[in-house]
Design a protein around this motif. Structure first.
Motif, PDB file in Angstrom:
ATOM      1  N   LYS A   1       2.146   1.722  -3.567  1.00  0.00           N
ATOM      2  CA  LYS A   1       1.063   2.213  -4.432  1.00  0.00           C
ATOM      3  C   LYS A   1       0.800   3.698  -4.179  1.00  0.00           C
ATOM      4  O   LYS A   1       0.703   4.497  -5.122  1.00  0.00           O
ATOM      5  N   HIS A   2       0.708   4.077  -2.917  1.00  0.00           N
ATOM      6  CA  HIS A   2       0.434   5.479  -2.579  1.00  0.00           C
ATOM      7  C   HIS A   2       1.614   6.382  -2.930  1.00  0.00           C
ATOM      8  O   HIS A   2       1.418   7.521  -3.369  1.00  0.00           O
TER       9      HIS A   2
ATOM     10  N   GLN B   1       3.744   5.996  -5.369  1.00  0.00           N
ATOM     11  CA  GLN B   1       3.715   6.185  -6.825  1.00  0.00           C
ATOM     12  C   GLN B   1       2.623   7.170  -7.226  1.00  0.00           C
ATOM     13  O   GLN B   1       2.832   8.017  -8.099  1.00  0.00           O
TER      14      GLN B   1
ATOM     15  N   GLU C   1       0.837  -1.209   0.000  1.00  0.00           N
ATOM     16  CA  GLU C   1       0.000   0.000   0.000  1.00  0.00           C
ATOM     17  C   GLU C   1       0.871   1.258   0.000  1.00  0.00           C
ATOM     18  O   GLU C   1       0.554   2.241  -0.652  1.00  0.00           O
TER      19      GLU C   1
END
Length: 132
Positions: free
Chosen positions: A45-46, A48, A42
């Motif tokens: 993902k965040h 990026q 997570e």
């Protein structure tokens, strides 16, 4: 050490009177907070998503600087490029599963950078845009 949560809690101190800049800065800080609170995949993902948002944020500011013939464009852009370069290097580390340095930078360095950048460079840009 200044935290992203403190920046958000005191966001009025960073309000520049330019709706586009203020909205973008608030979204940026919220993304920083969401990212720093995440872990593992997570966090990657965040981070990026934060990098992509920051790239767009800076591109929009720089376009406004060029359109308004902002005299400090080169210096302001150089500061943006430094942060984007840091973020890009962290994205490369994240792709290898190495999150510790990116998380530390996001927690410790980026809030301090934003504090100075918003109060100096962005404040001067907002004043310039009001007059053009």
């Amino acid at each position: 050490m200044l935290s992203t949560q403190q920046l958000l809690d005191d966001f009025a101190a960073y309000t520049l009177g330019d709706k586009a800049m203020d909205d973008t800065h608030q979204a940026f800080l919220q993304l920083c907070l969401t990212t720093v609170q995440a872990d593992g995949p997570e966090f990657v993902k965040h981070f990026q998503a934060l990098f992509e948002h920051t790239h767009q944020h800076f591109a929009e500011e720089e376009a406004r600087m060029l359109t308004s013939v902002y005299p400090a464009y080169a210096e302001h852009r150089a500061d943006h490029q430094r942060i984007l370069g840091d973020m890009n290097r962290f994205c490369q580390r994240l792709s290898l599963g190495r999150t510790a340095m990116a998380k530390a930078w996001l927690k410790e360095s980026l809030p301090a950078w934003f504090d100075v950048h918003a109060k100096t460079m962005d404040s001067a840009l907002a004043a310039h845009l009001k007059n053009h």
